[in-house]
Design a protein around this motif. Sequence first.
Motif, PDB file in Angstrom:
ATOM      1  N   ILE A   1       0.816  -1.217   0.000  1.00 54.50           N
ATOM      2  CA  ILE A   1       0.000   0.000   0.000  1.00 54.50           C
ATOM      3  C   ILE A   1       0.850   1.267   0.000  1.00 54.50           C
ATOM      4  CG2 ILE A   1      -1.728   1.280   1.345  1.00 54.50           C
ATOM      5  CD1 ILE A   1      -2.871  -1.417   2.195  1.00 54.50           C
TER       6      ILE A   1
ATOM      7  N   PRO B   1       1.883   3.546   2.474  1.00 55.26           N
ATOM      8  CA  PRO B   1       1.216   4.729   3.057  1.00 55.26           C
ATOM      9  C   PRO B   1       2.196   5.874   3.293  1.00 55.26           C
ATOM     10  CG  PRO B   1       1.584   3.064   4.733  1.00 55.26           C
ATOM     11  CD  PRO B   1       1.967   2.431   3.423  1.00 55.26           C
ATOM     12  N   HIS B   2       1.679   7.103   3.158  1.00 57.65           N
ATOM     13  CA  HIS B   2       2.512   8.288   3.358  1.00 57.65           C
ATOM     14  C   HIS B   2       2.084   9.113   4.561  1.00 57.65           C
ATOM     15  CE1 HIS B   2       3.517   7.293  -0.815  1.00 57.65           C
ATOM     16  NE2 HIS B   2       4.582   8.073  -0.693  1.00 57.65           N
ATOM     17  N   SER B   3       0.870   8.908   5.058  1.00 57.43           N
ATOM     18  CA  SER B   3       0.349   9.752   6.132  1.00 57.43           C
ATOM     19  C   SER B   3      -0.007   8.892   7.341  1.00 57.43           C
ATOM     20  CB  SER B   3      -0.900  10.496   5.652  1.00 57.43           C
ATOM     21  OG  SER B   3      -1.959   9.569   5.424  1.00 57.43           O
TER      22      SER B   3
ATOM     23  N   SER C   1      -2.813   8.743   8.940  1.00 51.02           N
ATOM     24  CA  SER C   1      -4.137   8.126   8.787  1.00 51.02           C
ATOM     25  C   SER C   1      -4.059   6.891   7.898  1.00 51.02           C
ATOM     26  CB  SER C   1      -5.129   9.138   8.194  1.00 51.02           C
ATOM     27  OG  SER C   1      -4.698   9.588   6.918  1.00 51.02           O
ATOM     28  N   GLU C   2      -3.223   6.934   6.853  1.00 59.07           N
ATOM     29  CA  GLU C   2      -3.041   5.766   5.990  1.00 59.07           C
ATOM     30  C   GLU C   2      -2.343   4.641   6.755  1.00 59.07           C
ATOM     31  OE1 GLU C   2      -0.883   7.470   2.737  1.00 59.07           O
ATOM     32  OE2 GLU C   2      -2.681   7.725   1.511  1.00 59.07           O
TER      33      GLU C   2
ATOM     34  N   GLY D   1      -4.556   2.484   8.815  1.00 59.31           N
ATOM     35  CA  GLY D   1      -5.364   1.543   8.049  1.00 59.31           C
ATOM     36  C   GLY D   1      -4.665   0.218   7.803  1.00 59.31           C
TER      37      GLY D   1
END
Length: 607
Positions: free
Chosen positions: A570, A572-574, A576-577, A580
């Motif tokens: 995935i 993720p960069h943030s 919130s990501e 998940g």
Amino acid sequence: MATLVEAGQETEAIQILQETFGYQQFRPGQDSIIQAAIAGQDCLVVMPTGGGKSLCYQIPALVQNGLTLVVSPLISLMKDQVDQLRANGVNAESLNSSQPRELQQQIFQACRRGEIKLLYVAPERLMMESFLDTLSEWQPAMIAVDEAHCISQWGHDFRPEYGAIGRLRERFPHLPIMALTATADSTTRHDILQRLQLKNPFIQISSFDRPNIRYTLVDKYKPTDQLLTYLRDQRGKCGIIYCNSRAKVEDTTARLQSRGWRVGAYHAGLDADERARVQEAFQRDDLHIVVATVAFGMGINKPNVRFVFHMDIPRNIESYYQETGRAGRDGLPAEAMMLYDPADMGWLRRCLDEKSPGVSQDIERHKLNAMGAFAEAQTCRRLVLLNYFGENRQAACGNCDICLDPPRRYDGLVDAQKALSTIYRVGQRFGMGYIVEVLRGAANQRIKEFGHDKLPVYAIGRDQSHEHWVNVLRQLIHLGLVTQNISQHSALQLTESARPVLRGELPLQLAVPRIIVTKTRPMTSRISGGNYDKKLFAKLRKLRKAIADEENIPPYVVFNDATLIELSEIQPHSPSEMLGINGIGQRKLERFGRPFMQLIKQHVDEE
């Protein structure tokens, strides 16, 4: 299903699952158990290794007020659980004999102040009168008994000190108790319920199936060469090699070390410091392989074990299931390989014959025979395991040596009907050897005394050999049509699934008996978790190891392999990501998230 004490607690349980432990949803069975526990109901939880047993008591402990006491058999297992809970921001402690008195007093004071949510103790400490007096003052909310099969005399790992835990009910008559185990057949489960005096318990028996594990068995002929050939496909993977003797452990370890493998030895004959060193090195990925006797494993919560290799056949199916279950706890593909020589069974039987006659010897003999039948099975290995534990299935798994290299089949309906009818006609009170004798028309005194030589089934199988009928009966057991009642001297008894076969309503294919077991093709499955970036995964593993070493914790306490694979896929960069991703909760995000996000961003920019 139990109802929740308060309407908001179900939401709170899900919130804790997601924010504290980083999982988006419950696994099958977990939510029902958690609801029952929160409602104050006793529970019996039978769930396979890696199935998420710990969360079943950890989440109720965080939802409810008060202390949850966890009974655990090993210091290493307690430490591992506490490390992981603390990494998730949970106040947890363990009390054990290796701790200095000053630290123990600090833990007692913290419990008295209500600062500790989960306290892990050994059964020996739990049953001390002084500790029980103190426990009464703390007014605990629940007691969880882990590895509960140790309570039962029918279990494969019976421990007398566990047997005393049932007296807790006398001291704390209204305190909810949750018993948890990965391996318990129906007789053992019944014994656990009685010995712990569980009142109207919620019983959850999850599937014993571990579909990510491939089971393979091959003839043993040159074990060291076979092991080395197998390990060539395992470079960089973590694994456990089990041997039945200390001498073989040390010899195998020396041979592997001389060939450059990062491997350590573990058995009860080594001093405690050396065993602790090897276990910690393995937990931290400093050693990739441990060669061990059965003394190694119960305290291992390492999720990225990719293979378990048995140099010798275990003494019972429960041990085999537990030992192989230490592979693939993260849900990724794993392998269980065993070398089998019938002579090993002969040696184990001779060892058993030297023990004192009695119930214990009878139990061990029953379990050893079941293990031998598994090794010689012509039926899907997974079906043998699942039906042994009472999970009646008939569909083959497609992920074992029997399925991948199947034996020849024949229309076995008539043979099955002959065998099933014989079991029924003699009253379902006799073992396999006796059934075969009746089928083949043996003229012995015992059969005559029971009058079974007058039955219509007597000698209906005389045209086939003793080995043939033993093989047929084993297949019927493995297919879930027949069960062996351990509490009645391994008497064969029909299951409900046998009815349509007896009536001829269903076709039944059986395997042509392999008197000489043929070698199965080697298993070479690779780790796969979707379309993920392999280069990024390798970088993340390196970062995880560096962080773990700096924090003085095992790498999987940071994130397990399944989480790293999802991160690699995935990307993720943030924050919130990141939340998940399964396995990343709020506390782990705060503690470890930033360097992983930075590495992912750097990797994407470079690509």
